[in-house]
Write an enzyme that holds these catalytic residues in place. Structure first.
Site, short mmCIF file in Angstrom:
data_model
loop_
_atom_site.label_atom_id
_atom_site.label_comp_id
_atom_site.label_asym_id
_atom_site.label_seq_id
_atom_site.Cartn_x
_atom_site.Cartn_y
_atom_site.Cartn_z
CE1 TYR A 100 -3.06 -3.00 0.34
CE2 TYR A 100 -3.43 -2.46 2.63
CZ TYR A 100 -3.69 -3.25 1.54
OH TYR A 100 -4.57 -4.29 1.65
CB SER A 123 -13.89 -4.72 -0.83
OG SER A 123 -12.75 -4.10 -1.36
CG LEU A 172 -19.08 -0.54 3.16
CD1 LEU A 172 -18.85 0.90 3.58
CD2 LEU A 172 -20.47 -1.01 3.59
CB ALA A 173 -19.17 -3.72 -3.07
CD GLN A 174 -12.96 -1.25 -5.00
OE1 GLN A 174 -13.34 -0.81 -6.08
NE2 GLN A 174 -11.80 -1.85 -4.86
N GLY A 175 -17.89 0.98 -1.91
CA GLY A 175 -18.88 2.04 -1.86
C GLY A 175 -20.13 1.77 -2.67
N GLY A 187 -25.20 3.32 -1.39
CA GLY A 187 -26.38 4.01 -1.91
C GLY A 187 -26.08 5.40 -2.43
#
Length: 322
Positions: free
Chosen positions: A58, A197, A199-202, A206
Protein backbone atom coordinates in the site's frame (compact mmCIF):
# COMPACT_ATOMS: atom_id res chain seq x y z
CA UNK A 1 -17.33 -1.78 20.18
CA UNK A 2 -17.72 -5.54 19.99
CA UNK A 3 -14.88 -8.04 19.78
CA UNK A 4 -14.18 -11.51 18.44
CA UNK A 5 -14.43 -14.07 21.22
CA UNK A 6 -11.15 -15.88 20.62
CA UNK A 7 -8.03 -16.45 22.71
CA UNK A 8 -5.79 -13.80 21.18
CA UNK A 9 -3.17 -11.81 23.11
CA UNK A 10 -5.02 -8.59 22.33
CA UNK A 11 -8.76 -8.22 21.68
CA UNK A 12 -9.73 -7.96 18.02
CA UNK A 13 -12.52 -5.51 17.29
CA UNK A 14 -15.34 -6.52 14.96
CA UNK A 15 -14.72 -3.33 12.98
CA UNK A 16 -11.15 -2.55 12.08
CA UNK A 17 -9.58 0.11 9.90
CA UNK A 18 -8.22 -0.77 6.48
CA UNK A 19 -5.50 1.62 5.34
CA UNK A 20 -5.06 0.82 1.65
CA UNK A 21 -5.81 4.48 0.94
CA UNK A 22 -3.05 5.79 3.22
CA UNK A 23 -0.32 6.97 0.86
CA UNK A 24 -2.03 5.66 -2.28
CA UNK A 25 -2.49 8.29 -4.98
CA UNK A 26 -5.28 6.32 -6.62
CA UNK A 27 -7.37 7.03 -3.50
CA UNK A 28 -6.65 10.76 -3.50
CA UNK A 29 -3.52 10.79 -1.35
CA UNK A 30 -2.08 14.30 -1.21
CA UNK A 31 -0.14 16.78 0.89
CA UNK A 32 -2.73 17.00 3.66
CA UNK A 33 -3.58 13.30 3.80
CA UNK A 34 -1.15 12.37 6.55
CA UNK A 35 -2.83 14.83 8.90
CA UNK A 36 -6.26 13.53 7.92
CA UNK A 37 -5.08 9.92 8.28
CA UNK A 38 -3.80 10.67 11.77
CA UNK A 39 -7.19 12.14 12.71
CA UNK A 40 -8.95 9.02 11.42
CA UNK A 41 -6.64 6.70 13.38
CA UNK A 42 -6.95 8.71 16.59
CA UNK A 43 -10.75 8.69 16.35
CA UNK A 44 -10.75 4.95 15.65
CA UNK A 45 -8.76 4.42 18.84
CA UNK A 46 -11.25 6.56 20.78
CA UNK A 47 -14.09 4.38 19.46
CA UNK A 48 -12.49 1.15 20.64
CA UNK A 49 -11.12 -0.07 17.31
CA UNK A 50 -8.18 -2.41 17.93
CA UNK A 51 -7.48 -3.87 14.46
CA UNK A 52 -5.48 -1.75 12.03
CA UNK A 53 -4.61 -3.38 8.70
CA UNK A 54 -1.97 -2.30 6.20
CA UNK A 55 0.52 -3.88 3.79
CA UNK A 56 3.96 -3.24 2.38
CA UNK A 57 2.32 -2.84 -1.04
CA UNK A 58 0.00 0.00 0.00
CA UNK A 59 1.63 3.18 -1.21
CA UNK A 60 4.86 1.13 -1.47
CA UNK A 61 5.45 1.37 2.27
CA UNK A 62 3.89 4.78 2.86
CA UNK A 63 0.75 3.30 4.41
CA UNK A 64 2.81 1.44 7.01
CA UNK A 65 4.78 4.58 7.88
CA UNK A 66 1.67 6.76 8.09
CA UNK A 67 -0.18 4.21 10.23
CA UNK A 68 2.75 3.66 12.59
CA UNK A 69 3.24 7.38 13.10
CA UNK A 70 -0.49 7.94 13.65
CA UNK A 71 -0.73 5.17 16.26
CA UNK A 72 2.26 6.51 18.16
CA UNK A 73 2.53 5.13 21.68
CA UNK A 74 -0.74 3.21 21.21
CA UNK A 75 0.95 0.78 18.82
CA UNK A 76 1.56 -1.62 21.70
CA UNK A 77 -2.12 -1.63 22.71
CA UNK A 78 -3.69 -2.59 19.40
CA UNK A 79 -3.45 -5.33 16.78
CA UNK A 80 -1.20 -4.03 14.02
CA UNK A 81 -1.61 -6.18 10.92
CA UNK A 82 0.49 -6.05 7.78
CA UNK A 83 1.05 -8.19 4.72
CA UNK A 84 3.97 -9.44 2.66
CA UNK A 85 3.48 -9.40 -1.10
CA UNK A 86 4.73 -12.87 -2.09
CA UNK A 87 6.93 -12.18 -5.10
CA UNK A 88 9.59 -14.62 -3.85
CA UNK A 89 8.30 -15.74 -0.46
CA UNK A 90 11.14 -18.05 0.55
CA UNK A 91 12.11 -18.01 4.22
CA UNK A 92 15.04 -15.53 4.08
CA UNK A 93 12.99 -13.07 2.03
CA UNK A 94 10.05 -13.40 4.41
CA UNK A 95 12.39 -12.55 7.29
CA UNK A 96 13.88 -9.55 5.49
CA UNK A 97 10.51 -8.10 4.48
CA UNK A 98 9.05 -8.51 7.97
CA UNK A 99 11.97 -6.60 9.46
CA UNK A 100 11.40 -3.80 6.93
CA UNK A 101 7.66 -3.63 7.64
CA UNK A 102 8.22 -3.60 11.41
CA UNK A 103 10.69 -0.73 11.00
CA UNK A 104 8.24 1.32 8.94
CA UNK A 105 5.48 0.64 11.46
CA UNK A 106 7.74 1.42 14.40
CA UNK A 107 6.92 -1.84 16.20
CA UNK A 108 9.06 -4.58 17.70
CA UNK A 109 6.40 -7.18 16.88
CA UNK A 110 3.88 -7.30 14.03
CA UNK A 111 0.77 -8.65 15.76
CA UNK A 112 -0.65 -10.25 12.61
CA UNK A 113 1.57 -10.86 9.58
CA UNK A 114 -0.25 -12.07 6.49
CA UNK A 115 0.64 -13.48 3.09
CA UNK A 116 -1.06 -11.00 0.76
CA UNK A 117 -2.10 -13.62 -1.78
CA UNK A 118 -1.15 -17.19 -2.67
CA UNK A 119 1.91 -17.57 -4.84
CA UNK A 120 1.03 -19.88 -7.76
CA UNK A 121 4.56 -21.28 -7.98
CA UNK A 122 6.12 -21.18 -4.51
CA UNK A 123 4.54 -23.63 -2.07
CA UNK A 124 3.45 -22.46 1.35
CA UNK A 125 5.87 -24.87 3.01
CA UNK A 126 8.81 -22.54 2.45
CA UNK A 127 6.82 -19.39 3.17
CA UNK A 128 5.52 -20.79 6.43
CA UNK A 129 9.02 -21.87 7.39
CA UNK A 130 9.90 -18.21 7.29
CA UNK A 131 6.78 -17.26 9.25
CA UNK A 132 7.55 -19.84 11.92
CA UNK A 133 11.04 -18.43 12.32
CA UNK A 134 9.60 -14.94 12.76
CA UNK A 135 7.25 -16.21 15.45
CA UNK A 136 10.07 -18.03 17.21
CA UNK A 137 12.12 -14.84 17.57
CA UNK A 138 9.09 -12.74 18.55
CA UNK A 139 8.98 -10.47 15.51
CA UNK A 140 5.55 -11.82 14.52
CA UNK A 141 2.67 -12.70 16.81
CA UNK A 142 -0.04 -14.39 14.73
CA UNK A 143 0.21 -15.55 11.12
CA UNK A 144 -2.53 -14.95 8.58
CA UNK A 145 -3.19 -15.39 4.87
CA UNK A 146 -5.18 -13.41 2.35
CA UNK A 147 -7.20 -14.39 -0.72
CA UNK A 148 -6.71 -18.09 0.05
CA UNK A 149 -9.20 -20.80 -0.78
CA UNK A 150 -10.13 -23.09 2.09
CA UNK A 151 -7.88 -26.01 1.12
CA UNK A 152 -4.84 -23.79 0.73
CA UNK A 153 -5.60 -22.03 4.04
CA UNK A 154 -5.64 -25.43 5.73
CA UNK A 155 -2.47 -26.49 3.89
CA UNK A 156 -0.72 -23.32 5.03
CA UNK A 157 -1.68 -24.09 8.60
CA UNK A 158 -0.34 -27.63 8.30
CA UNK A 159 2.92 -26.22 6.92
CA UNK A 160 3.21 -23.71 9.76
CA UNK A 161 2.46 -26.35 12.38
CA UNK A 162 0.44 -23.75 14.30
CA UNK A 163 -2.78 -21.91 13.73
CA UNK A 164 -3.04 -19.57 10.78
CA UNK A 165 -5.39 -17.27 12.59
CA UNK A 166 -7.03 -15.42 9.75
CA UNK A 167 -7.85 -15.30 6.07
CA UNK A 168 -8.44 -11.83 4.65
CA UNK A 169 -10.81 -12.04 1.69
CA UNK A 170 -13.21 -9.95 -0.32
CA UNK A 171 -16.57 -10.34 1.39
CA UNK A 172 -19.68 -8.22 1.14
CA UNK A 173 -23.35 -8.58 0.33
CA UNK A 174 -22.44 -8.75 -3.36
CA UNK A 175 -19.34 -10.93 -2.91
CA UNK A 176 -20.70 -13.78 -0.80
CA UNK A 177 -18.33 -16.61 -1.74
CA UNK A 178 -16.84 -16.91 1.79
CA UNK A 179 -20.27 -17.89 3.13
CA UNK A 180 -19.98 -21.27 1.39
CA UNK A 181 -16.90 -22.58 3.17
CA UNK A 182 -14.47 -20.06 4.68
CA UNK A 183 -16.87 -18.65 7.28
CA UNK A 184 -18.23 -22.06 8.38
CA UNK A 185 -14.64 -23.28 8.75
CA UNK A 186 -13.66 -20.22 10.79
CA UNK A 187 -16.61 -20.78 13.13
CA UNK A 188 -15.82 -24.49 13.52
CA UNK A 189 -12.05 -24.14 13.93
CA UNK A 190 -11.86 -20.92 15.94
CA UNK A 191 -10.34 -18.85 13.15
CA UNK A 192 -11.19 -15.44 11.70
CA UNK A 193 -12.33 -14.23 8.30
CA UNK A 194 -11.28 -10.63 7.74
CA UNK A 195 -13.62 -8.99 5.23
CA UNK A 196 -12.03 -6.43 2.96
CA UNK A 197 -14.14 -4.27 0.61
CA UNK A 198 -17.18 -5.01 2.84
CA UNK A 199 -19.02 -2.14 1.13
CA UNK A 200 -17.91 -3.24 -2.36
CA UNK A 201 -15.81 -0.06 -2.62
CA UNK A 202 -18.88 2.04 -1.86
CA UNK A 203 -21.35 0.33 -4.20
CA UNK A 204 -23.48 -0.61 -1.17
CA UNK A 205 -23.47 2.91 0.27
CA UNK A 206 -26.38 4.01 -1.91
CA UNK A 207 -24.45 7.13 -2.94
CA UNK A 208 -24.19 6.18 -6.61
CA UNK A 209 -26.60 5.39 -9.41
CA UNK A 210 -26.61 5.38 -13.20
CA UNK A 211 -26.92 9.18 -13.23
CA UNK A 212 -24.38 9.77 -10.45
CA UNK A 213 -21.25 7.80 -11.23
CA UNK A 214 -18.25 7.74 -8.90
CA UNK A 215 -14.90 9.33 -9.67
CA UNK A 216 -11.46 7.91 -8.98
CA UNK A 217 -9.45 5.34 -10.88
CA UNK A 218 -10.18 2.46 -8.49
CA UNK A 219 -13.95 2.68 -8.72
CA UNK A 220 -13.92 3.37 -12.47
CA UNK A 221 -12.14 0.04 -12.89
CA UNK A 222 -14.78 -1.82 -10.84
CA UNK A 223 -17.53 -3.41 -12.93
CA UNK A 224 -20.08 -2.84 -10.16
CA UNK A 225 -20.04 0.86 -11.05
CA UNK A 226 -21.05 0.37 -14.66
CA UNK A 227 -24.33 2.25 -15.21
CA UNK A 228 -26.04 -1.04 -16.09
CA UNK A 229 -24.96 -2.66 -12.82
CA UNK A 230 -25.91 0.39 -10.77
CA UNK A 231 -29.35 0.13 -12.36
CA UNK A 232 -29.55 -3.60 -11.63
CA UNK A 233 -28.57 -2.90 -8.02
CA UNK A 234 -31.49 -0.55 -7.39
CA UNK A 235 -33.69 -3.19 -5.67
CA UNK A 236 -30.79 -4.22 -3.41
CA UNK A 237 -30.09 -0.62 -2.40
CA UNK A 238 -33.81 -0.12 -1.78
CA UNK A 239 -33.82 -3.10 0.62
CA UNK A 240 -30.75 -1.71 2.39
CA UNK A 241 -32.51 1.65 2.78
CA UNK A 242 -35.63 -0.02 4.15
CA UNK A 243 -33.71 -1.96 6.81
CA UNK A 244 -31.57 1.09 7.57
CA UNK A 245 -34.67 3.19 8.25
CA UNK A 246 -35.79 0.66 10.89
CA UNK A 247 -32.46 1.06 12.71
CA UNK A 248 -31.99 4.80 12.17
CA UNK A 249 -28.85 3.84 10.28
CA UNK A 250 -27.33 4.25 6.83
CA UNK A 251 -27.26 1.66 4.03
CA UNK A 252 -23.49 1.34 4.56
CA UNK A 253 -23.97 0.51 8.23
CA UNK A 254 -26.54 -2.17 7.40
CA UNK A 255 -24.22 -3.65 4.76
CA UNK A 256 -21.49 -3.84 7.41
CA UNK A 257 -23.88 -5.37 9.95
CA UNK A 258 -24.69 -8.05 7.37
CA UNK A 259 -21.07 -9.25 7.08
CA UNK A 260 -20.49 -8.95 10.84
CA UNK A 261 -23.36 -11.29 11.70
CA UNK A 262 -21.00 -14.25 12.00
CA UNK A 263 -19.11 -14.16 15.31
CA UNK A 264 -15.88 -15.05 13.47
CA UNK A 265 -16.00 -12.30 10.85
CA UNK A 266 -14.44 -8.87 11.25
CA UNK A 267 -14.54 -6.11 8.65
CA UNK A 268 -11.87 -3.58 7.74
CA UNK A 269 -13.54 -0.80 5.75
CA UNK A 270 -11.47 2.20 4.87
CA UNK A 271 -12.45 5.69 5.94
CA UNK A 272 -11.95 8.95 4.06
CA UNK A 273 -12.66 11.03 7.14
CA UNK A 274 -13.45 10.99 10.85
CA UNK A 275 -17.21 10.98 10.29
CA UNK A 276 -17.02 7.88 8.11
CA UNK A 277 -14.88 6.18 10.75
CA UNK A 278 -17.55 6.95 13.34
CA UNK A 279 -20.31 5.52 11.16
CA UNK A 280 -18.33 2.38 10.45
CA UNK A 281 -17.62 1.77 14.13
CA UNK A 282 -21.29 2.24 15.04
CA UNK A 283 -22.25 -0.54 12.62
CA UNK A 284 -20.72 -3.10 15.01
CA UNK A 285 -23.55 -2.38 17.44
CA UNK A 286 -26.38 -3.12 14.99
CA UNK A 287 -28.22 -6.41 15.48
CA UNK A 288 -30.18 -7.50 12.43
CA UNK A 289 -33.38 -9.42 13.07
CA UNK A 290 -33.68 -12.80 11.34
CA UNK A 291 -36.29 -11.51 8.88
CA UNK A 292 -34.13 -8.47 8.06
CA UNK A 293 -31.12 -10.64 7.40
CA UNK A 294 -33.22 -12.95 5.23
CA UNK A 295 -34.57 -10.00 3.22
CA UNK A 296 -31.06 -8.67 2.67
CA UNK A 297 -29.75 -12.09 1.66
CA UNK A 298 -32.61 -12.55 -0.82
CA UNK A 299 -32.05 -9.12 -2.36
CA UNK A 300 -28.33 -9.85 -2.61
CA UNK A 301 -28.93 -13.19 -4.36
CA UNK A 302 -31.26 -11.52 -6.86
CA UNK A 303 -28.63 -8.94 -7.85
CA UNK A 304 -27.07 -10.24 -11.07
CA UNK A 305 -24.34 -7.85 -12.22
CA UNK A 306 -22.46 -7.95 -15.48
CA UNK A 307 -18.97 -9.13 -14.49
CA UNK A 308 -15.93 -10.95 -15.83
CA UNK A 309 -15.18 -10.94 -19.55
CA UNK A 310 -18.66 -9.64 -20.36
CA UNK A 311 -17.90 -6.46 -18.45
CA UNK A 312 -14.55 -5.71 -20.13
CA UNK A 313 -15.88 -3.94 -23.27
CA UNK A 314 -18.26 -1.88 -21.14
CA UNK A 315 -15.44 -0.86 -18.78
CA UNK A 316 -13.29 0.18 -21.75
CA UNK A 317 -16.12 2.28 -23.16
CA UNK A 318 -16.74 3.83 -19.76
CA UNK A 319 -13.04 4.78 -19.45
CA UNK A 320 -12.61 6.07 -23.00
CA UNK A 321 -16.07 7.53 -23.61
CA UNK A 322 -16.26 5.66 -26.93
Amino acid sequence: MRFVQLDTPKPISKIGLGTWQFGSKEWGYGADYERRAADIVRRALDLGVTLFDTAELYGFGRSERILGAALGADRAKVVVASKIFPVLPVAPVVHQRAVASAARLGVSCIDLYQVHQPNPVVADTTTMRGMRGLQDVGLVGEVGVSNYRLRRWQAAEAALGRRVLSNQVRYSMVDRGPEADLIPYAEQAGRIVIAYSPLAQGFLSGRYDARNLPGGAVRRANAYFLPENLERGTPLIATLREVAAAHDATPSQIALAYVLRSPNVVAIPGASGVEQMERNAAAAEIDLADDEYAALATAARQFRPVTGLAAVPKLIRARTGK
